[in-house]
Design a protein around this motif. Structure first.
Motif, mmCIF file in Angstrom:
data_model
loop_
_atom_site.group_PDB
_atom_site.id
_atom_site.type_symbol
_atom_site.label_atom_id
_atom_site.label_comp_id
_atom_site.label_asym_id
_atom_site.label_seq_id
_atom_site.Cartn_x
_atom_site.Cartn_y
_atom_site.Cartn_z
ATOM 1 N N THR A 233 -10.550 5.754 6.299
ATOM 2 C CA THR A 233 -10.046 5.086 7.494
ATOM 3 C C THR A 233 -8.800 5.827 7.980
ATOM 4 O O THR A 233 -8.163 6.558 7.207
ATOM 5 N N PRO A 234 -8.433 5.634 9.234
ATOM 6 C CA PRO A 234 -7.194 6.259 9.720
ATOM 7 C C PRO A 234 -5.977 5.895 8.868
ATOM 8 O O PRO A 234 -5.153 6.755 8.575
ATOM 9 N N SER A 235 -5.872 4.633 8.435
ATOM 10 C CA SER A 235 -4.710 4.254 7.630
ATOM 11 C C SER A 235 -4.724 4.962 6.278
ATOM 12 O O SER A 235 -3.669 5.330 5.746
ATOM 13 N N GLU A 236 -5.896 5.191 5.707
ATOM 14 C CA GLU A 236 -5.980 5.901 4.431
ATOM 15 C C GLU A 236 -5.566 7.364 4.578
ATOM 16 O O GLU A 236 -4.767 7.863 3.784
ATOM 17 N N ILE A 237 -6.097 8.052 5.578
ATOM 18 C CA ILE A 237 -5.758 9.470 5.729
ATOM 19 C C ILE A 237 -4.297 9.628 6.144
ATOM 20 O O ILE A 237 -3.622 10.559 5.713
ATOM 21 N N HIS A 238 -3.773 8.706 6.935
ATOM 22 C CA HIS A 238 -2.355 8.795 7.311
ATOM 23 C C HIS A 238 -1.456 8.562 6.099
ATOM 24 O O HIS A 238 -0.374 9.156 6.007
ATOM 25 N N THR A 239 -1.904 7.744 5.170
ATOM 26 C CA THR A 239 -1.149 7.552 3.934
ATOM 27 C C THR A 239 -1.154 8.839 3.118
ATOM 28 O O THR A 239 -0.118 9.260 2.588
ATOM 29 N N SER B 200 8.438 2.838 -2.256
ATOM 30 C CA SER B 200 9.315 2.301 -1.208
ATOM 31 C C SER B 200 9.547 3.326 -0.095
ATOM 32 O O SER B 200 9.604 2.968 1.078
ATOM 33 N N GLU B 201 9.650 4.607 -0.455
ATOM 34 C CA GLU B 201 9.816 5.652 0.558
ATOM 35 C C GLU B 201 8.553 5.807 1.383
ATOM 36 O O GLU B 201 8.610 6.054 2.589
ATOM 37 N N LEU B 202 7.407 5.671 0.740
ATOM 38 C CA LEU B 202 6.129 5.752 1.447
ATOM 39 C C LEU B 202 6.017 4.627 2.468
ATOM 40 O O LEU B 202 5.608 4.851 3.614
ATOM 41 N N ALA B 203 6.409 3.422 2.083
ATOM 42 C CA ALA B 203 6.392 2.293 3.014
ATOM 43 C C ALA B 203 7.301 2.579 4.206
ATOM 44 O O ALA B 203 6.922 2.331 5.357
ATOM 45 N N ALA B 204 8.479 3.115 3.942
ATOM 46 C CA ALA B 204 9.411 3.430 5.026
ATOM 47 C C ALA B 204 8.845 4.529 5.924
ATOM 48 O O ALA B 204 8.938 4.453 7.154
ATOM 49 N N ARG B 205 8.246 5.535 5.332
ATOM 50 C CA ARG B 205 7.691 6.652 6.108
ATOM 51 C C ARG B 205 6.563 6.181 7.019
ATOM 52 O O ARG B 205 6.423 6.636 8.147
ATOM 53 N N LEU B 206 5.747 5.259 6.520
ATOM 54 C CA LEU B 206 4.634 4.722 7.304
ATOM 55 C C LEU B 206 5.044 3.562 8.205
ATOM 56 O O LEU B 206 4.255 3.103 9.019
ATOM 57 N N GLU B 207 6.272 3.070 7.992
ATOM 58 C CA GLU B 207 6.797 1.936 8.743
ATOM 59 C C GLU B 207 5.932 0.695 8.577
ATOM 60 O O GLU B 207 5.565 0.026 9.539
ATOM 61 N N VAL B 208 5.577 0.424 7.297
ATOM 62 C CA VAL B 208 4.825 -0.777 6.949
ATOM 63 C C VAL B 208 5.512 -1.428 5.750
ATOM 64 O O VAL B 208 6.414 -0.846 5.151
ATOM 65 N N THR B 209 5.068 -2.606 5.395
ATOM 66 C CA THR B 209 5.670 -3.320 4.260
ATOM 67 C C THR B 209 5.244 -2.679 2.938
ATOM 68 O O THR B 209 4.226 -1.985 2.873
ATOM 69 N N LYS B 210 6.006 -2.973 1.890
ATOM 70 C CA LYS B 210 5.653 -2.486 0.554
ATOM 71 C C LYS B 210 4.311 -3.074 0.114
ATOM 72 O O LYS B 210 3.533 -2.411 -0.569
ATOM 73 N N GLY B 211 4.041 -4.312 0.510
ATOM 74 C CA GLY B 211 2.765 -4.943 0.179
ATOM 75 C C GLY B 211 1.593 -4.212 0.820
ATOM 76 O O GLY B 211 0.549 -4.015 0.185
ATOM 77 N N ALA B 212 1.756 -3.817 2.076
ATOM 78 C CA ALA B 212 0.689 -3.087 2.774
ATOM 79 C C ALA B 212 0.451 -1.734 2.109
ATOM 80 O O ALA B 212 -0.702 -1.308 1.922
ATOM 81 N N VAL B 213 1.538 -1.056 1.737
ATOM 82 C CA VAL B 213 1.398 0.239 1.070
ATOM 83 C C VAL B 213 0.727 0.064 -0.286
ATOM 84 O O VAL B 213 -0.129 0.860 -0.667
ATOM 85 N N SER B 214 1.076 -0.993 -0.988
ATOM 86 C CA SER B 214 0.479 -1.255 -2.293
ATOM 87 C C SER B 214 -1.035 -1.415 -2.157
ATOM 88 O O SER B 214 -1.802 -0.863 -2.957
ATOM 89 N N GLN B 215 -1.487 -2.133 -1.146
ATOM 90 C CA GLN B 215 -2.917 -2.311 -0.913
ATOM 91 C C GLN B 215 -3.594 -0.980 -0.590
ATOM 92 O O GLN B 215 -4.689 -0.689 -1.081
#
Length: 151
Positions: A43-49, A62-77
């Motif tokens: 998915t676009p969100s997967e490849i962007h991650t 936490s840096e990944l969440a900040a870089r993607l501008e999403v919550t830590k919970g969203a990044v964890s998923q």
């Protein structure tokens, strides 16, 4: 005598209409999964991650969440989904046992490289339709648009 009712807003310019069409095309592209090498369909969100993690980089969750501008919970998923697809791994951060480092597996690096290749091919196709002067103008406009959107 002009019987046209007065307009309360100026008519949309050609540039404004084309920008709107461009945004709609980009949104359309962002809705559909694409295949990226051995990683398969992402998915676009997967490849962007994957792109946000980077090819050689290890990044804190936490840096990944900040870089993607999403919550830590969203990044964890997202990370769980990418782990299931064997594209990323988690490891402990040596200086803080509560922090988690995320890195790409070899398969994740292949997806990253395949994504970069898609962008290069697209841009090469676009450049083949433009003159050298148009390319320079286009690149300047894209740079300015990015600066504008970051404000």
């Amino acid at each position: 005598m002009d019987t046209t009712p007065p307009s309360h807003s100026p008519p949309a310019s050609k540039g404004s209409r084309n920008l709107g069409r461009l945004i709609m095309q980009l949104r359309r592209l962002e809705r559909h999964p694409q295949t990226f090498g051995a990683a398969g369909s992402l998915t676009p969100s997967e490849i962007h991650t994957i792109v946000a993690i980077g090819y050689e980089e290890k990044i804190l969750m936490s840096e990944l969440a900040a870089r993607l501008e999403v919550t830590k919970g969203a990044v964890s998923q997202l990370v769980v989904r990418l782990e299931t697809k064997q594209l990323v791994t988690r490891s402990s951060y040596p200086h803080d046992s509560r922090a988690v480092l995320i890195s790409l597996t070899e398969k994740g690096k292949e997806a990253y490289t395949a994504h970069e290749e898609v962008h290069l091919q697209f841009y090469d196709q676009l450049r083949s339709r433009l003159s050298r002067q148009e390319i320079e103008i286009f690149e300047t406009c894209i740079e300015k648009l990015n600066e504008f959107l970051q404000k």
